[in-house]
Design a protein around this motif. Structure first.
Motif, mmCIF file in Angstrom:
data_model
loop_
_atom_site.group_PDB
_atom_site.id
_atom_site.type_symbol
_atom_site.label_atom_id
_atom_site.label_comp_id
_atom_site.label_asym_id
_atom_site.label_seq_id
_atom_site.Cartn_x
_atom_site.Cartn_y
_atom_site.Cartn_z
ATOM 1 N N PRO A 185 37.808 43.550 40.860
ATOM 2 C CA PRO A 185 38.531 43.346 39.595
ATOM 3 C C PRO A 185 37.815 42.437 38.601
ATOM 4 C CG PRO A 185 40.049 43.227 41.436
ATOM 5 C CD PRO A 185 38.665 43.245 42.018
ATOM 6 N N TYR A 186 36.782 41.730 39.034
ATOM 7 C CA TYR A 186 36.052 40.857 38.110
ATOM 8 C C TYR A 186 34.916 41.598 37.403
ATOM 9 C CZ TYR A 186 38.857 37.110 39.790
ATOM 10 O OH TYR A 186 39.946 36.330 40.071
ATOM 11 N N PHE A 187 34.704 42.864 37.738
ATOM 12 C CA PHE A 187 33.627 43.624 37.092
ATOM 13 C C PHE A 187 34.139 44.360 35.867
ATOM 14 C CE2 PHE A 187 31.654 42.838 41.135
ATOM 15 C CZ PHE A 187 30.309 42.741 40.815
ATOM 16 N N PRO A 188 33.252 44.536 34.896
ATOM 17 C CA PRO A 188 33.590 45.429 33.781
ATOM 18 C C PRO A 188 33.619 46.875 34.303
ATOM 19 C CG PRO A 188 31.290 44.715 33.639
ATOM 20 C CD PRO A 188 31.911 43.960 34.788
ATOM 21 N N ALA A 214 45.980 48.907 38.070
ATOM 22 C CA ALA A 214 47.254 48.269 37.728
ATOM 23 C C ALA A 214 47.309 47.829 36.273
ATOM 24 C CB ALA A 214 47.519 47.075 38.642
ATOM 25 N N THR A 215 46.157 47.555 35.686
ATOM 26 C CA THR A 215 46.172 47.130 34.283
ATOM 27 C C THR A 215 46.656 48.230 33.359
ATOM 28 O OG1 THR A 215 43.828 47.677 34.317
ATOM 29 C CG2 THR A 215 44.399 45.348 34.311
ATOM 30 N N ARG A 230 43.986 50.440 43.697
ATOM 31 C CA ARG A 230 45.332 50.150 43.170
ATOM 32 C C ARG A 230 45.290 48.958 42.232
ATOM 33 N NH1 ARG A 230 47.399 52.031 48.549
ATOM 34 N NH2 ARG A 230 46.908 49.966 49.366
ATOM 35 N N ARG A 231 44.494 47.957 42.562
ATOM 36 C CA ARG A 231 44.435 46.773 41.689
ATOM 37 C C ARG A 231 43.707 47.089 40.383
ATOM 38 N NH1 ARG A 231 42.254 40.696 43.246
ATOM 39 N NH2 ARG A 231 42.751 39.787 41.216
ATOM 40 N N LEU A 232 42.620 47.859 40.471
ATOM 41 C CA LEU A 232 41.871 48.208 39.259
ATOM 42 C C LEU A 232 42.706 49.056 38.313
ATOM 43 C CD1 LEU A 232 38.400 49.007 40.855
ATOM 44 C CD2 LEU A 232 38.904 47.104 39.297
ATOM 45 N N GLU A 254 39.306 41.794 46.292
ATOM 46 C CA GLU A 254 39.148 40.464 45.710
ATOM 47 C C GLU A 254 38.038 40.382 44.672
ATOM 48 O OE1 GLU A 254 41.268 38.035 46.086
ATOM 49 O OE2 GLU A 254 42.398 39.438 47.322
ATOM 50 N N THR A 255 36.995 41.212 44.819
ATOM 51 C CA THR A 255 35.823 41.046 43.953
ATOM 52 C C THR A 255 35.721 42.093 42.843
ATOM 53 O OG1 THR A 255 34.487 42.252 45.568
ATOM 54 C CG2 THR A 255 34.410 39.858 45.667
ATOM 55 N N TRP A 301 37.833 42.480 50.798
ATOM 56 C CA TRP A 301 36.840 41.873 49.918
ATOM 57 C C TRP A 301 36.651 42.668 48.632
ATOM 58 C CZ3 TRP A 301 36.258 37.095 50.574
ATOM 59 C CH2 TRP A 301 36.155 36.516 51.834
#
Lengths: 283, 283, 283
Positions: free
Chosen positions: B52-55, B100-101, B96-98, B49-50, B46
């Motif tokens: 990455p949508y935060f600043p 990746a940018t 890892r997702r945060l 999934e969630t 979770w």
């Protein structure tokens, strides 16, 4: 900042957030809105455990089995904090703890704690958009016709906050606050500890079924086992120290003895409900 | 801003909100406090999934079956974000997702991700009003005697935020952070897709009973039906495409294949629990 | 400020909070995220009861059984407020009430209420860290592949708020808003009251099992008892006026007749579900 606590579930607390937002831009923080319904003692316990971690604030508390009766609405000043809620004792254990930092002896009303009755006739009522409610001035008063959390406690909490947490010595300047020297008492019961035996009770059961007693955690010092109402149970420092489904006695973050089950419900397995007697003996 | 995630239910998160409010005026946002208890993988899913949508934010995460053991407390810097929580892998998929940018290849600790052990002896402890807890320094350490969310993770998260999200290259200036190159691993399992067949498992079941698998949604492209563990199920784009109580396979907002029931529980109807094997075949 | 309402449970609302936080620093306040799932009428009722207590705000509402179909996304301007959500009627009862303060007659679309279709192709999509979702442009559209709350309604709500609550007369300057004169209707049913008899229905059941009817509370004025579907029940102003487990009729804070049980569930004891017929007679 203002904290909010109630037994309302949802969505009733939203109306309180709206009314507070009409009156103040300060931070609003939920403590909980799922306290056991109308259980004054459980709410008092949790407030006593959580509010001391907040910076100076107004704490709005609505656990109010007496709503609709003539019980008073109260504000209690405790040090840099103000608690707002019904006069049923729910505010007192937390208030005494919040005031203790600025008081040598146990604070009481008039000595460390200042209490005020909220005169709602002197409060500006909340603004509300649109049509009047269908029963205005025609239906009977009811448990909720006046929603005190929304219509009395939230306005009072907002106005006290805006008056200023740094001006609490001058609270009587607020027309809706009338000093009082008498409030409904509430003291969480103490356990008796002597000769390797502790006699107490279950104060609350938490979300996970952990039965939190009023026996100080120090009773378990240096114990590997303890008898709980006659049955021998391991004393453990982690849930994982016992197999899944097995019982343990431990010390919770509140500092009291908890009766738990690893990945299970302590209340059901020990056969305990809130208020049940608990005798602990060295084993 | 600071986000909060835990498996605490209520009211325990309130103490963390209080401690954070002692240290910062920034926005506090709850992700969830009802993650499946002690389920590291569900929480990791979770958060992946969630968050990455935060600043840019500090993310405080307490899903911690190892509390009371000697597992480390961690801070992981991932791009403009910092994750704070136990060293049990729960932070890694989201980190890892945060990151990746800002990284061409899959980020790892030391390459795109910086990890720090939190030395709680170097942290200013939370201020707490009133009496000492009943067991101070006398009871055994226990799962909760030290409430790490309140006493370690929240103070660290607040202090890291106040240090500055625009100064994350200099985090080692914080005395309580010690760089580390080793953390407990966690990777969410990948499904195998080949020759019109996908073999995976149920990653999590959501609040509504939808069984979320790790099979990429693209497997359902152009399918009208799919076999789920041998049984033929319609592929639908709305719940309403099948009658009430009937099963469907669809693609959730996370992009994975979900096994659902219109106005019912997919997990129960498909006979699936978290971790159960799922084989999908073209039908 | 922006309020958030949905039937999502957790943790899906967190992604909406993240997207909103990308676009605005204004206060975010939850109304509820546990509205009965896909129950447009229940959500419409609760919004009608709670939103009027908020100061001017954008209200983001996602109760959306039609997600994945071609139903429109709407913004409705009602006085100083804007409601954003699906075009299924859920916004209308609250919108009419919010607009009523500035309108002499019952507001309708075009007369007191301005409605706009949200063209999501004209919205800046949310920023999202890290890898693309696994199914991008390959899987079928699905109930959730596009998570409208996160990807359409939250961006629109954030952008409308930042455009300015004091500039709502100029909303058409926002490229993603297209004026419309037609929206899906929803009116909460009225009860019929005549000759000492009220015929209505159960509008919603709250968290505690109280069955809230659409009969105005004024029907109970001066009654000590009332017949509910033929059975005689005391009219009371506090739960405690009847023994634990006993039924009562009362007037809730919303002003309607509620059928309750002291420390029990009114819906189960009265045998009522949402939509059930209720006849009240003087007794």
């Amino acid at each position: 900042m203002i904290t909010l606590s109630s037994d309302f579930g949802t969505p009733y607390p939203a109306a309180m957030r709206g009314v507070l937002s009409q009156r103040t831009a300060t931070r609003l923080v939920d403590v909980a809105h799922d306290f056991p319904r109308q259980d004054i003692r459980a709410a008092a316990f949790w407030l006593h455990e959580t509010l001391p971690y907040f910076p100076p604030a107004v704490h709005l508390v609505v656990v109010d089995p007496g709503v609709g009766t003539d019980r008073n609405a109260l504000a209690i000043r405790a040090g840099d904090h103000v608690l707002v809620g019904p006069d049923n004792g729910v505010l007192l254990p937390a208030a005494r703890r919040l005031a203790a930092t600025t008081s040598a002896s146990e604070p009481t009303i008039g000595s460390g704690l200042d209490a005020y009755i909220i005169d709602d006739a002197q409060l500006d009522p909340p603004a509300v958009a649109g049509h009047q409610q269908p029963t205005d001035s025609t239906g009977p008063s009811s448990p909720h016709t006046t929603f005190h959390g929304r219509d009395v406690f939230a306005p009072a909490a907002g106005d006290i906050h805006e008056f200023g947490l740094d001006r609490l010595d001058a609270l009587t300047e607020l027309a809706f606050l009338e000093p009082t020297s008498t409030v409904s008492p509430l003291t969480l019961p103490d356990a008796t500890v002597a000769d390797g035996r502790a006699t107490g009770e279950v104060l609350v059961v938490d979300d996970f079924g952990n039965a939190i007693t009023n026996v100080p955690g120090s009773f378990l010092a240096d114990c590997e086992h303890v008898r709980v109402n006659g049955e021998r149970v391991p004393v453990a420092t982690t849930f994982g120290a016992v197999p899944v489904g097995e019982r343990l006695a431990t010390v919770g973050s509140h500092g009291y003895v908890e009766l738990d089950v690893n990945q299970g419900r302590g209340d059901e397995t020990f056969g305990l409900i809130v208020g049940a007697s608990v005798t602990l003996e060295s084993a």
